[in-house]
Design a protein around this motif. Structure first.
Motif, PDB file in Angstrom:
ATOM      1  N   LYS A 297       0.759  -1.163  -0.024  1.00  0.00           N
ATOM      2  CA  LYS A 297      -0.113   0.113  -0.037  1.00  0.00           C
ATOM      3  C   LYS A 297       0.821   1.120  -0.050  1.00  0.00           C
TER       4      LYS A 297
ATOM      5  N   ASP B  94      -2.730  -6.543  -3.529  1.00  0.00           N
ATOM      6  CA  ASP B  94      -3.491  -6.919  -2.393  1.00  0.00           C
ATOM      7  C   ASP B  94      -3.849  -8.396  -2.108  1.00  0.00           C
TER       8      ASP B  94
ATOM      9  N   LYS C 132      -2.785   5.423   2.660  1.00  0.00           N
ATOM     10  CA  LYS C 132      -3.883   4.924   3.356  1.00  0.00           C
ATOM     11  C   LYS C 132      -4.774   4.289   2.360  1.00  0.00           C
ATOM     12  N   ASP C 133      -4.861   5.060   1.162  1.00  0.00           N
ATOM     13  CA  ASP C 133      -5.600   4.730  -0.074  1.00  0.00           C
ATOM     14  C   ASP C 133      -5.485   3.876  -1.265  1.00  0.00           C
ATOM     15  N   VAL C 134      -4.165   3.907  -1.443  1.00  0.00           N
ATOM     16  CA  VAL C 134      -3.659   3.326  -2.823  1.00  0.00           C
ATOM     17  C   VAL C 134      -3.088   1.963  -2.468  1.00  0.00           C
TER      18      VAL C 134
END
Length: 353
Positions: A18, A27, A21-23
């Motif tokens: 990551k 995963d 926080k968002d990208v």
């Protein structure tokens, strides 16, 4: 002297990367690359394939999960402590150094004596077909030759894992084919563990023992080239691995592992892939559409293109539009012609989604 293979397996266990926080670049993927195999990470831009490669190299650190090379947990190890070599898209050769100096650079940096470094470098150049090129500068070489120097420089370090990041993207089509064959031959001859990144489907099919198709930071499907081509799991994989026509159909009967589908009255039997009666979608490769079949679906030629070794047709009908290829270049169909379009015996495949 000869270059020895110390091929080691690579394993990812629930690895994520990551940024902020968002990208989410990667995963929670699980991945296993067997020792001595060439595995390709394939997918569109931004899918996470290059980030995955860079995490193997230690150029990016995993946010969570575990990465092992052989028996060693390398999750937090820097690149300098990992026994891997990487061949970059840009070749990254030193323009002021000769070919030999470029190949010996990493060996000298790693502490090899001058004579041994030279001997290894000369053998590496011989291995990639550049014997006698040692005194030339990179600017005196073609793009394909420069790429081979980059491969030799990586090989002579005898890494446990050899990494390729879009290695052929700067080459023209004919040279791409030649260099990919060279890379595959070297990998097989030396039994190297190779992880290879590309967005080129044909390249992936040509060089790989196994392909990992990535989408949206995750693994969409993994398998042998033939398995992915013949039995894609969903629309994305079907369309990304080679070209595929997606058609709606009706499954009218299922007998064991065989389903019978129907499109506009035309019926065809194929593996059911766990599906039952009802609406479904099939994927059909352009080469597996039979143009001018005795029985099939009515279609009209919307576009006809001669490309030398074959004809390419765009066909339209109530089913929508499909792309088909045909080997008969002597009697091409003209736009507006009406044809009967069927499926080859091993033609369409049902998509499980």
């Amino acid at each position: 002297m000869s270059i020895q293979s110390k091929a080691a397996p690579v394993r990812f266990e629930q690895v994520s990367k990551k940024y902020g926080k968002d990208v989410v670049a990667v995963d929670a993927i699980d991945l296993h690359v067997d020792a001595g195999k060439l595995v390709t990470l394939l997918g569109p831009s931004g899918c996470g394939k290059t980030t995955t490669l860079r995490m193997i190299a230690g150029l990016e650190m995993a946010t969570s999960g575990k990465i092992t090379i052989g028996d060693l947990d390398v999750t937090t190890l820097p690149a300098t402590d990992r026994d891997v070599s990487m061949v970059f898209q840009s070749y990254a050769l030193f323009p002021h150094m000769s070919v030999l100096e470029n190949v010996t650079y990493g060996l000298t940096f790693s502490g090899f004596a001058k004579d041994e470094a030279r001997s290894r470098a000369l053998h590496g150049l011989d291995l990639v077909g550049l014997k006698g090129f040692d005194s030339r500068l990179p600017s005196e070489l073609s793009g394909g030759q420069q790429q081979r120097v980059a491969v030799a420089r990586a090989l002579v370090l005898e890494p446990q894992v050899l990494l390729f990041d879009e290695p052929l993207s700067n080459l023209d089509a004919k040279l791409r084919r030649q260099v990919r064959e060279d890379i595959r031959a070297i990998q097989q001859d030396l039994g190297l563990t190779v992880v290879y990144v590309t967005h080129d489907q044909e390249e992936a099919l040509a060089v790989s023992d196994e392909i990992v198709v990535m989408r949206n930071a995750a693994i969409a499907q993994m398998g042998t080239p033939r398995n992915l081509y013949d039995a894609p799991n969903d629309r994305f994989v079907a369309d990304f691995i080679g070209e595929a026509n997606l058609l709606s159909c009706e499954i009218i009967a299922v007998d064991g592992d065989t389903a019978t589908i129907e499109i506009e009255g035309y019926q065809h039997a194929l593996p059911s892939r766990g599906l039952g009666r009802g609406p479904a979608t099939i994927a059909v490769r352009p080469s597996r559409l039979v143009v001018g079949a005795d029985a099939g679906i009515f279609a009209k030629v919307a576009k006809s293109t001669y490309v030398g070794v074959r004809m390419e047709y765009t066909l339209t009908g109530a089913f929508g539009q499909v792309f088909a290829v045909h080997d008969d270049v002597e009697a091409p169909l003209e736009p507006g012609a009406e044809v009967c379009m069927g499926f080859a015996a091993k033609g369409p495949v049902l998509l499980p989604e």
